[in-house]
Motif scaffolding. Structure first.
Motif, short mmCIF file in Angstrom:
data_model
loop_
_atom_site.label_atom_id
_atom_site.label_comp_id
_atom_site.label_asym_id
_atom_site.label_seq_id
_atom_site.Cartn_x
_atom_site.Cartn_y
_atom_site.Cartn_z
N TRP A 4 0.84 -1.21 0.00
CA TRP A 4 0.00 0.00 0.00
C TRP A 4 0.87 1.25 0.00
O TRP A 4 0.58 2.22 -0.72
CB TRP A 4 -0.91 -0.03 1.23
CG TRP A 4 -1.47 1.30 1.60
CD1 TRP A 4 -2.58 1.91 1.11
CD2 TRP A 4 -0.90 2.22 2.56
NE1 TRP A 4 -2.75 3.15 1.70
CE2 TRP A 4 -1.73 3.35 2.59
CE3 TRP A 4 0.22 2.17 3.40
CZ2 TRP A 4 -1.47 4.44 3.44
CZ3 TRP A 4 0.49 3.24 4.22
CH2 TRP A 4 -0.36 4.37 4.24
N THR A 19 0.53 3.83 -3.00
CA THR A 19 -0.06 5.13 -2.66
C THR A 19 0.94 6.26 -2.89
O THR A 19 0.58 7.30 -3.47
CB THR A 19 -0.53 5.11 -1.20
OG1 THR A 19 -1.45 4.04 -1.01
CG2 THR A 19 -1.22 6.42 -0.84
N THR A 70 -6.48 6.28 -4.13
CA THR A 70 -5.63 6.17 -2.95
C THR A 70 -6.45 6.26 -1.66
O THR A 70 -7.52 6.86 -1.62
CB THR A 70 -4.57 7.29 -2.92
OG1 THR A 70 -5.22 8.56 -2.82
CG2 THR A 70 -3.71 7.25 -4.17
N HIS A 119 -7.04 -2.27 0.01
CA HIS A 119 -6.61 -0.87 0.01
C HIS A 119 -5.31 -0.65 -0.76
O HIS A 119 -4.81 0.47 -0.83
CB HIS A 119 -6.44 -0.39 1.45
CG HIS A 119 -7.65 -0.61 2.29
ND1 HIS A 119 -8.90 -0.12 1.95
CD2 HIS A 119 -7.82 -1.32 3.46
CE1 HIS A 119 -9.78 -0.48 2.88
NE2 HIS A 119 -9.15 -1.22 3.78
N VAL A 120 -4.76 -1.72 -1.33
CA VAL A 120 -3.51 -1.61 -2.09
C VAL A 120 -3.84 -1.23 -3.53
O VAL A 120 -4.54 -1.96 -4.22
CB VAL A 120 -2.73 -2.93 -2.06
CG1 VAL A 120 -1.46 -2.82 -2.89
CG2 VAL A 120 -2.39 -3.33 -0.63
#
Length: 436
Positions: A82, A86, A98, A205-206
């Motif tokens: 992540w 990001t 992101t 969330h990656v």
């Protein structure tokens, strides 16, 4: 700055490395992730991102913790991935995919694990409202409209406050059904442990992985994984101890993915050191050889963050005896390094065979992958774009494979290996023309 002694580099180039080599690679990966997180915080400050205050407060909590506690939370494999994804997107000015607020959730998880005190505002992911994912720890289920929460940590516990509700959480199970802890697998055999988190939620969330549906969807039943990997771990510890020791030091997380029609799917992500993605293997031996394969990818990915192996140049693609698609030079190097590990697994597995059929299978696989990898490494040795370290890697692999190729196998195993290699090459040549 990280340096590898020449002796350690030579061991890695021969496909080994041992605990010392893996520890050095892990240390370098830790430094890389910490630098990425610092860059991410600075980028948020420069762009006045709406989550800037929450992220900066979380960063201050992390840097005040004992170094090992903060680094362990930040280097949890999907968190490391992540951070890379990001920071890369923010540097290009792209906020759309992101979730920098995850750093606040990482700080909460680290505070709970270390017993530190913290009082943090945590933004929830826009793609997952009503879900507070604490990497490596668990998920709190909140009202569906929730977009932010307040979390107070003390003494290894935390209270999540949101929309008038309170959820108490910790590092493990809770009486509150709204707290869903991350399952953990504990394996141990003959004094050698392996602990793996089945953290499927952080991956969403990656950038480019969870959101792109490249991972996830496999069995997350910890009992099934425990049973399958217990057998694999016994095989590795009993017959492949040096490999098991590398895996014990390196691996921290397993991401289940859907199974193919036959066999096992597996892989690693370059920027998620310490993790493996894998479908449920059909048996313990398949699981063991898969782990022996993937630890090689993990080591080489970390090595390429320290040294370039291939000079830049125009795209060029080559035949790989383990793939149906053409591979670029760096991909071919990765495949050769991984299949050096596969050949080594079957070489050792011959000694473990209990029946004639098991020994025949091991000899076929040993002969097949020694020859396939040796042919590929010889081709790689002719490439002018290899750097000095890339050539050292190829020469190291070649020396091992040349030695193995001189080891006798039965005529029946040699013939079967040749048939399998020939059939793969024939399918490749019959396929439609490829442009890469």
């Amino acid at each position: 700055m990280h340096r590898l002694p020449r002796s350690v580099l030579d061991e890695l180039c021969a496909g080994r490395g041992g605990v010392d080599g893996v520890e050095r690679l892990r240390s370098a990966q830790r430094s890389k992730t910490l630098m990425l997180v610092r860059a991410l915080v600075l980028l948020l400050h420069e762009t006045e991102h709406p989550d800037r205050a929450a992220v900066e407060a979380a960063y201050r909590v992390l840097v005040r913790m004992p170094a090992d506690d903060g680094a362990a939370a930040l280097c949890h494999p999907p968190v490391a991935a992540w951070a890379f994804g990001t920071a890369s997107l923010l540097r290009r000015g792209d906020r759309s995919a992101t979730y920098p607020g995850l750093l606040a959730a990482v700080a909460v998880a680290a505070a709970v694990r270390s017993g530190s005190e913290a009082d943090l505002d945590v933004p929830l992911a826009p793609s997952a409202p009503g879900r507070l994912d604490l990497p490596g720890l668990g998920t709190a289920v909140l009202p569906a409209h929730a977009t932010r929460v307040r979390v107070r940590c003390v003494g290894g516990r935390a209270e999540v406050h949101c929309a008038g509700e309170r959820i108490e959480i910790g590092d493990g199970r809770s009486a509150d059904p709204r707290w869903l802890p991350v399952p953990r697998l504990h394996l141990a055999h003959d004094g050698l442990p392996l602990s793996l988190l089945l953290d499927t939620r952080t991956w969403r969330h990656v950038p480019g992985t969870g959101a792109g549906h490249r991972v996830g969807g496999g069995s997350t039943d910890p009992d099934r994984w425990q049973q399958r990997l217990d057998g694999a771990w016994r095989i590795l510890v009993d017959g492949h101890r040096p490999i098991a020791e590398e895996i014990s030091v390196a691996l921290r997380a397993l991401m289940p993915i859907p199974a193919p029609r036959a066999g096992t799917r597996s892989g690693t992500f370059h920027h998620a050191f310490g993790s493996v993605v894998m479908s449920m293997p059909p048996d313990s031996r398949s699981a063991a050889v898969t782990l022996a394969h993937e630890i090689q990818h993990l080591k080489l990915a970390a090595l390429t963050d320290l040294f370039a192996l291939v000079e830049p140049g125009p795209p060029e693609f080559h035949y790989a005896p383990w793939r149906t698609d053409p591979r670029p030079l760096d991909g071919l190097l990765h495949g050769a390094y991984a299949h050096l590990g596969v050949a080594g697994f079957w070489r050792r597995q011959r000694r473990m065979a209990r029946t004639r059929a098991e020994r025949h299978r091991a000899e076929v696989e040993f002969a097949r992958w020694t020859r396939a990898t040796g042919d590929t490494v010889r081709m790689l040795g002719t490439q002018r774009r290899l750097t000095a370290v890339g050539r050292r890697l190829v020469d190291g692999m070649a020396g091992v494979l040349d030695s193995w190729a001189r080891e006798p196998v039965t005529p029946e195993a040699a013939a079967e290996a040749s048939r399998l290699l020939g059939a793969h090459r024939a399918r490749w040549e019959r396929a439609p023309a490829r442009t890469g």
